[in-house]
Design an enzyme around this catalytic site. Structure first.
Site, PDB file in Angstrom:
ATOM      1  N   SER A 244      35.445  40.470  42.457  1.00  0.00           N
ATOM      2  CA  SER A 244      36.589  39.651  42.887  1.00  0.00           C
ATOM      3  C   SER A 244      36.591  39.423  44.387  1.00  0.00           C
ATOM      4  O   SER A 244      36.178  40.294  45.165  1.00  0.00           O
ATOM      5  CB  SER A 244      37.887  40.348  42.476  1.00  0.00           C
ATOM      6  OG  SER A 244      39.011  39.762  43.101  1.00  0.00           O
TER       7      SER A 244
ATOM      8  N   GLU B   7      39.114  39.602  46.057  1.00  0.00           N
ATOM      9  CA  GLU B   7      40.055  40.571  46.613  1.00  0.00           C
ATOM     10  C   GLU B   7      39.333  41.752  47.254  1.00  0.00           C
ATOM     11  O   GLU B   7      39.939  42.517  48.016  1.00  0.00           O
ATOM     12  CB  GLU B   7      41.017  41.065  45.539  1.00  0.00           C
ATOM     13  CG  GLU B   7      42.041  40.032  45.092  1.00  0.00           C
ATOM     14  CD  GLU B   7      43.106  39.751  46.142  1.00  0.00           C
ATOM     15  OE1 GLU B   7      43.399  40.650  46.953  1.00  0.00           O
ATOM     16  OE2 GLU B   7      43.647  38.626  46.148  1.00  0.00           O
TER      17      GLU B   7
ATOM     18  N   TYR C 279      43.727  47.163  43.328  1.00  0.00           N
ATOM     19  CA  TYR C 279      42.872  46.302  42.518  1.00  0.00           C
ATOM     20  C   TYR C 279      41.561  46.011  43.245  1.00  0.00           C
ATOM     21  O   TYR C 279      40.468  46.125  42.671  1.00  0.00           O
ATOM     22  CB  TYR C 279      43.596  44.995  42.201  1.00  0.00           C
ATOM     23  CG  TYR C 279      42.721  43.961  41.538  1.00  0.00           C
ATOM     24  CD1 TYR C 279      42.357  44.075  40.203  1.00  0.00           C
ATOM     25  CD2 TYR C 279      42.240  42.861  42.254  1.00  0.00           C
ATOM     26  CE1 TYR C 279      41.543  43.129  39.594  1.00  0.00           C
ATOM     27  CE2 TYR C 279      41.430  41.910  41.656  1.00  0.00           C
ATOM     28  CZ  TYR C 279      41.089  42.050  40.326  1.00  0.00           C
ATOM     29  OH  TYR C 279      40.269  41.118  39.742  1.00  0.00           O
TER      30      TYR C 279
END
Length: 349
Positions: A127, A129, A151
């Site tokens: 990801s 992120e 996350y």
């Protein structure tokens, strides 16, 4: 016939990927929670139109024995590990389960494939992120990670587990570092779907306002169906390498909101209410991807821009609400019919 195993097959990406693999002639298997099989109407709605074409296996990503047994039974040629606790804001509320589910689930999959299907090609859903508080813009495969959420941390752990199994054990394994990718199949908890769904409800008199957090956060938003095609292309290469998948465009949440309301002829300032409770404890202010490696090596390009994506999602929400209200006003929910709909051609008029 190639066999593919998808974790997270009932999610947005899993449903599009299952369709894509079926179109390529694959035998498609998916791991789902047992409760999903017992409640297909609510939990399998994204894949209900292809249920007779896929094989579902009840299992839990939190149980090594469960994952091992499915891999041993299927012995897939390709595995796409998409399952995770993927809502970033929730990862702050329950960081322990996020880290446990995401890290252990990835480790269980890799260990099971190494033991029971070592020829399998493994795709890990990394990801953007992971980049977090970025040190350079745009971000590419060599940009350092600086995560700002549980996350993001869990995805970095999965990324390094995948790399380690590739380098230490010779497993054919790679990570796709995908930037935000959305569609009408997104869950309502994600900001793009929350905005487009609420805008449609306001237009139809079913809601009065939109509560939202940080309007200044900027993201690189692409179309999920484009991105699952990139996943498949990565797995078809001669050697496993990691890739960034993005559009290279960046939109603020403010621009997202303005565009969505403008699509139905409304002024967003009349309806949007800022709710500071929706701010993240540690914000990521801008993520923008550089997908030049994917363009060069995979021949991949996004076909839907961020602006087109938001129009598509608003139009799909309007069409969905009109269909549901014509049947029963009480039936309004977050489900979108997935069969025989070209979202690019839907009109909200």
């Amino acid at each position: 016939m190639k066999k593919a195993l998808i974790t997270g097959i009932t999610g947005q990406d899993g449903s599009y990927l299952a369709e894509h693999l079926l179109s390529k002639g694959y035998e498609v298997h998916g791991i789902v929670r047992r409760v999903a099989i017992e409640d297909p109407e609510h939990r399998l709605w994204r894949i209900k139109h292809i249920l007779d074409q896929v094989v579902l296996h009840p299992g839990s990503m939190e149980s090594f024995a469960s994952v091992f047994n499915v891999v041993d039974q299927v012995k897939p040629d390709e595995c796409y590990h998409l399952a995770s606790q993927s809502f970033v804001s929730y990862s702050f509320e329950d960081e322990f389960s996020t880290l446990s589910t995401n890290v252990n689930g990835t480790h269980f999959m890799l260990a099971s494939i190494k033991a029971r299907s070592p020829h399998c090609r493994f795709y890990f859903a990394a990801s953007s992120e992971m980049f977090g508080n970025v040190k350079e813009t745009p971000q590419n495969e060599n940009t350092p990670f600086f995560p700002r959420s549980p996350y993001g941390i869990s995805k970095i752990a999965g990324y390094h587990l995948t790399r380690n199994y590739r380098e230490a054990y010779g497993l054919w394994a790679l990570s796709g570092i995908l930037f935000n990718h959305e569609s009408p199949r997104r869950g309502l908890e994600f900001v793009t779907r929350k905005v487009t769904n609420t805008v449609a409800k306001i237009k139809m008199g079913l809601a009065k306002d939109l509560k939202i957090g940080n309007l200044e956060a900027k993201r690189d938003w692409g179309y999920a169906e484009d991105y699952v095609k990139a996943m498949w292309l990565m797995v078809q290469q001669d050697a496993p390498e990691d890739y960034v998948i993005a559009t290279g465009e960046v939109f603020s949440v403010r621009e997202l909101v303005e565009l969505a309301f403008g699509h139905v002829g409304l002024d967003w300032k009349d309806y949007v209410k800022i709710d500071e409770r929706l701010y993240r404890p540690a914000e990521v202010y801008e993520l923008r991807g550089d997908f030049s490696k994917a363009r060069k090596r995979l021949g991949w390009e996004p076909t839907v821009s961020s602006r087109e994506l938001i129009r598509m999602m608003v139009a799909a929400e309007m069409a969905l609400l009109k269909r549901q209200s014509s049947r029963s006003p009480a039936a309004l929910d977050d489900k979108v019919a997935c069969d025989a709909i070209d979202y690019r051609s839907v009109s909200s008029a």
